[in-house]
Design an enzyme around this catalytic site. Sequence first.
Site, PDB file in Angstrom:
ATOM      1  N   THR A  99       0.860  -1.189   0.000  1.00  0.00           N
ATOM      2  CA  THR A  99       0.000   0.000   0.000  1.00  0.00           C
ATOM      3  C   THR A  99       0.899   1.243   0.000  1.00  0.00           C
ATOM      4  O   THR A  99       1.999   1.196   0.532  1.00  0.00           O
ATOM      5  CB  THR A  99      -0.871  -0.036   1.272  1.00  0.00           C
ATOM      6  OG1 THR A  99      -1.847  -1.036   1.099  1.00  0.00           O
ATOM      7  CG2 THR A  99      -1.548   1.289   1.579  1.00  0.00           C
ATOM      8  N   GLY A 124     -11.145  -1.495   3.544  1.00  0.00           N
ATOM      9  CA  GLY A 124     -10.179  -1.450   4.641  1.00  0.00           C
ATOM     10  C   GLY A 124     -10.095  -0.075   5.276  1.00  0.00           C
ATOM     11  O   GLY A 124     -11.011   0.750   5.158  1.00  0.00           O
ATOM     12  N   THR A 156      -0.304   1.834   7.042  1.00  0.00           N
ATOM     13  CA  THR A 156      -0.287   0.646   6.189  1.00  0.00           C
ATOM     14  C   THR A 156      -0.199  -0.622   7.037  1.00  0.00           C
ATOM     15  O   THR A 156       0.504  -0.646   8.042  1.00  0.00           O
ATOM     16  CB  THR A 156       0.888   0.681   5.186  1.00  0.00           C
ATOM     17  OG1 THR A 156       0.998  -0.611   4.577  1.00  0.00           O
ATOM     18  CG2 THR A 156       2.208   1.016   5.843  1.00  0.00           C
TER      19      THR A 156
HETATM   20  N1  ASP Z   1      -4.273  -1.099   4.947  1.00  0.00           N
HETATM   21  C1  ASP Z   1      -4.541  -1.776   3.707  1.00  0.00           C
HETATM   22  C2  ASP Z   1      -5.875  -2.483   3.817  1.00  0.00           C
HETATM   23  O1  ASP Z   1      -6.153  -3.076   4.828  1.00  0.00           O
HETATM   24  C3  ASP Z   1      -3.499  -2.750   3.334  1.00  0.00           C
HETATM   25  C4  ASP Z   1      -2.069  -2.328   3.578  1.00  0.00           C
HETATM   26  O2  ASP Z   1      -1.810  -1.233   4.021  1.00  0.00           O
HETATM   27  O3  ASP Z   1      -1.161  -3.091   3.331  1.00  0.00           O
HETATM   28  O4  ASP Z   1      -6.596  -2.494   2.856  1.00  0.00           O
END
Ligand code: ASP
Length: 308
Positions: free
Chosen positions: A177, A207, A227
Amino acid sequence: MTYSLVVHGGAGDWKGVRRSKGIRGVRRATLNGQEVLRRGGIAVDAVEASVVTMEDDPTFNAGYGSALNLVGRVEMDASIMNGRTLQAGAVALLTRVKNPITLARLVMEKTDHVLMAGNGAESLAKLFHLEHRNPVTPAAKKTWRSLRAQLERATIAHLPKTSQLVDDLPEIVNSGTVGAVAQDGDGNIAAGTSTGGLPLRLPGRIGDTPLIGSGTYATRSGGCSVTGIGEGAIRLVLAKTACDFMRKGSTAQKAAEQSVMLLQRQLGLRIGMVTIDVRGRLGSAHSTRDLCWAFSKTGMRRLHTSLR
Ligand code: ASP
């Protein structure tokens, strides 16, 4: 012109060739954002420029190169916030918009809304003539096939709770991300985040990334982009929590560390984030193995990149 800029390309395990690709990607994103700030652009412009750079880079799980959900489709989320005005814009479940962060900014600046999802958001992008593209890359498809096969081989017949899923499939958090936080020459702070979401998530799952306060938050006293497994960040409203720590006097670094620790203590989940405080100090913290990130500040001869 004084400025600060910090960007990330995701928390998780950065292994093999992904390491150098990730570092190159966050470096490019920082250079592009820094250029905007040097020319006198505002913090929101810099955040958008940095995030667009990473959405266009297939190394990252955002825009082109987004992770695929359980049924092999892309559903992208993004958000942006202007700390000076507390205006915010966010989009969720996008399938074809080239740069979700640009649509999030458009929601913030051209509509009375904060969060738009799915077909309605895609139609808005068309009305404003934003570019579209197929975000599925061959590499993302290959990863999806291997994760799906692992899921089928595992004894679980259905998706278990997230922490169990991560134990079974550690690659699921290697997501990449992207996000950025900037402070411009007038001292204003902005933050933004963009993602293809967790691989193998259920279709329709949203998310933390497009939820203002969870994945992204900015005020006059600080900004944050998160993230990691979004469900944890949602439950602790983590980006806002980090900004609250900064409002109460924590430095950007301390606020990031306090927030990451809080999540680990309260929910036992790993996460990463980057922050900037009112004095333009930068912070980054993670409880995942790695965090791919970079920063630049007025007066630095070379920008700094790191996987730690
Ligand atoms: N936070 C993001 C989600 O849960 C994924 C990530 O940051 O890696 O969609």
